[in-house]
Design an enzyme around this catalytic site. Structure first.
Site, PDB file in Angstrom:
ATOM      1  CE  LYS A  18      -3.724 -12.410  -1.302  1.00  0.00           C
ATOM      2  NZ  LYS A  18      -4.837 -11.466  -1.149  1.00  0.00           N
TER       3      LYS A  18
HETATM    4  C1  R5P Z   1      -3.015  -9.370   1.446  1.00  0.00           C
HETATM    5  O1  R5P Z   1      -2.457 -10.308   1.870  1.00  0.00           O
HETATM    6  C2  R5P Z   1      -4.188  -8.788   2.106  1.00  0.00           C
HETATM    7  O2  R5P Z   1      -5.114  -9.787   2.335  1.00  0.00           O
HETATM    8  C3  R5P Z   1      -4.760  -7.605   1.396  1.00  0.00           C
HETATM    9  O3  R5P Z   1      -5.625  -6.886   2.183  1.00  0.00           O
HETATM   10  C4  R5P Z   1      -5.341  -7.826   0.044  1.00  0.00           C
HETATM   11  O4  R5P Z   1      -5.913  -9.081  -0.131  1.00  0.00           O
HETATM   12  C5  R5P Z   1      -4.323  -7.516  -0.979  1.00  0.00           C
HETATM   13  O5  R5P Z   1      -4.811  -7.501  -2.281  1.00  0.00           O
HETATM   14  P1  R5P Z   1      -3.972  -6.773  -3.416  1.00  0.00           P
HETATM   15  O6  R5P Z   1      -2.542  -6.754  -2.966  1.00  0.00           O
HETATM   16  O7  R5P Z   1      -4.147  -7.626  -4.642  1.00  0.00           O
HETATM   17  O8  R5P Z   1      -4.522  -5.409  -3.588  1.00  0.00           O
END
Ligand code: R5P
Length: 293
Positions: A205
Site C-alpha cells: 500500500k
Molecule cells: C495509512 O497508512 C493508515 O493505515 C491509515 O490509518 C489509513 O489506512 C489511512 O486511510 P486514508 O488515508 O485513506 O483515510
C-alpha cells in the site's frame, strides 16, 4: 552491501512490458506461493478484474475516533456491497463486522504510537500470527517507515510478519508511511515499495505520485494506492482513476469514502473505476446520478 555512491539513476522500467513471471496465476509475484497464500490473495483481488477495493477504517489504532467513523457498527454495513476487503484493527473487526460478512480481511497488525506523538514511526507487532489465523485474516497489514527514526524496528516488524505468514500461509501487506521527513516523490516511493517487496511483502500500500507507472513496474507485487486526506469527490475519483491507469491493482481508501457526504455512493463510484474501467468523469456522473435517484 553495495556501494550506494556508485549507483546509476534507474531508467529501464519497461513500463509497457508485462511482468514476466506470471506463470498462470493472475496476481503479480504470487505464482510461486502455495495454495493457501494464493487463496487469501484471491479473496482480496477479484479474479475477473484482478483488482480490489479496500476500505481503510484502521485510523482508530492511533487516532481514536475520527470524523465519519464515530460509529463503525453503523457505517460498515452500509458499505459492504461496494467493498472487497476490509482493512481494520482486530478490535474494530471483532466488535463491528458481522462474522457472516464474506469480505476479505486486511488485519492491521502493528501499533505503538498515537496522534499525541511527534514521531509516529515507532511501532511493534501488536497482533500475533495465531490471532491472525483465528480471525481468518487474508493479510497482515504492517506499517513501515523507510527513512524515518523507526525504520529499523518497522522493517523488523515486516520481516517477522513475513516469516510468520510464510509459516502459516498468510500474506503480508506492507504499508508505506509518509512522515514529515519523507518526500512524496517517485524516488522515495520506488525505494520504499521495492524494499518492502524484496523483504517479502505480498502486497504494497503506497501513495500515488508522478511517474507512478515506473513505481509499479519496479515493484514485483501488486500495489494498492492509499487515499490520504479527504479530497473533493471529483479529485478522489481522479486519484483512483490515475492509480488504476498507472497500474495499481486497487485502492485502499478511508477518509475519501467515509468523510464524503455520500459514502455509499462514493464507494460505488470508486468500484466502477476499479472493476469496470469507468473513467473518473464517468464515475463522477454515476455518483451524481445515484444521489439524485
Ligand atoms: C495509512 O497508512 C493508515 O493505515 C491509515 O490509518 C489509513 O489506512 C489511512 O486511510 P486514508 O488515508 O485513506 O483515510
Amino acid at each position: 552491501m553495495a556501494d550506494k555512491d556508485g549507483l546509476k539513476a534507474e531508467k529501464n522500467y519497461h513500463i509497457d512490458t508485462p511482468f514476466a513471471n506470471g506463470g498462470g496465476f493472475y496476481i503479480k509475484g504470487a505464482n510461486s506461493l502455495e495454495w493457501g497464500m494464493k487463496k487469501h490473495l484471491a479473496n482480496i483481488f477479484d479474479p475477473k478484474s484482478g483488482n480490489t477495493v479496500m476500505f481503510a477504517f484502521d485510523h482508530g489504532y492511533f487516532m481514536g475516533s475520527v470524523s465519519g467513523l464515530e460509529r463503525l457498527d453503523l457505517v460498515l454495513p452500509t458499505l459492504m456491497d461496494n467493498i472487497d476487503c476490509l482493512m481494520g484493527t482486530r478490535g474494530a473487526i471483532r466488535t463491528c463486522v458481522p462474522p457472516e460478512c464474506r469480505k476479505a480481511i486486511a488485519l492491521r497488525a502493528t501499533s505503538g504510537s498515537s496522534m499525541l506523538d511527534d514521531d509516529l514511526s515507532h511501532e511493534v507487532i501488536a497482533v500475533d500470527v495465531e490471532d491472525c489465523i483465528r480471525m481468518n485474516a487474508d493479510c497482515m497489514a504492517i506499517q513501515t517507515f523507510v527513512g524515518a527514526d523507526g525504520q529499523l524496528s518497522s522493517l523488523d516488524n515486516l520481516s517477522r510478519a513475513v516469516n510468520a505468514g510464510l509459516r502459516y500461509g498468510i500474506p503480508t501487506l506492507g504499508v508505506v508511511a509518509v512522515g514529515k521527513q519523507m518526500e512524496r516523490t517517485d524516488r522515495f516511493f520506488k525505494l520504499a515499495t521495492r524494499m518492502l517487496a524484496e523483504l517479502g511483502a505480498n502486497i504494497i500500500k503506497t501513495y500515488y505520485c508522478d511517474k507512478f507507472e515506473e513505481v509499479v513496474a519496479a515493484c514485483p507485487v501488486p500495489i494498492v494506492v492509499a487515499g490520504g486526506k479527504k479530497l473533493s469527490e471529483p479529485d478522489a475519483l481522479k486519484l483512483a482513476y490515475d492509480s488504476i491507469q498507472g497500474g495499481a491493482r486497487g485502492v485502499d481508501m478511508g477518509r475519501n469514502i467515509f468523510q464524503s457526504e455520500h459514502p455509499v455512493h462514493m464507494s460505488a463510484a470508486i468500484r466502477k473505476i476499479v472493476h469496470e474501467k469507468f473513467t473518473d468523469k464517468e464515475a463522477y456522473q454515476f455518483f451524481q446520478d445515484s444521489i439524485a435517484r
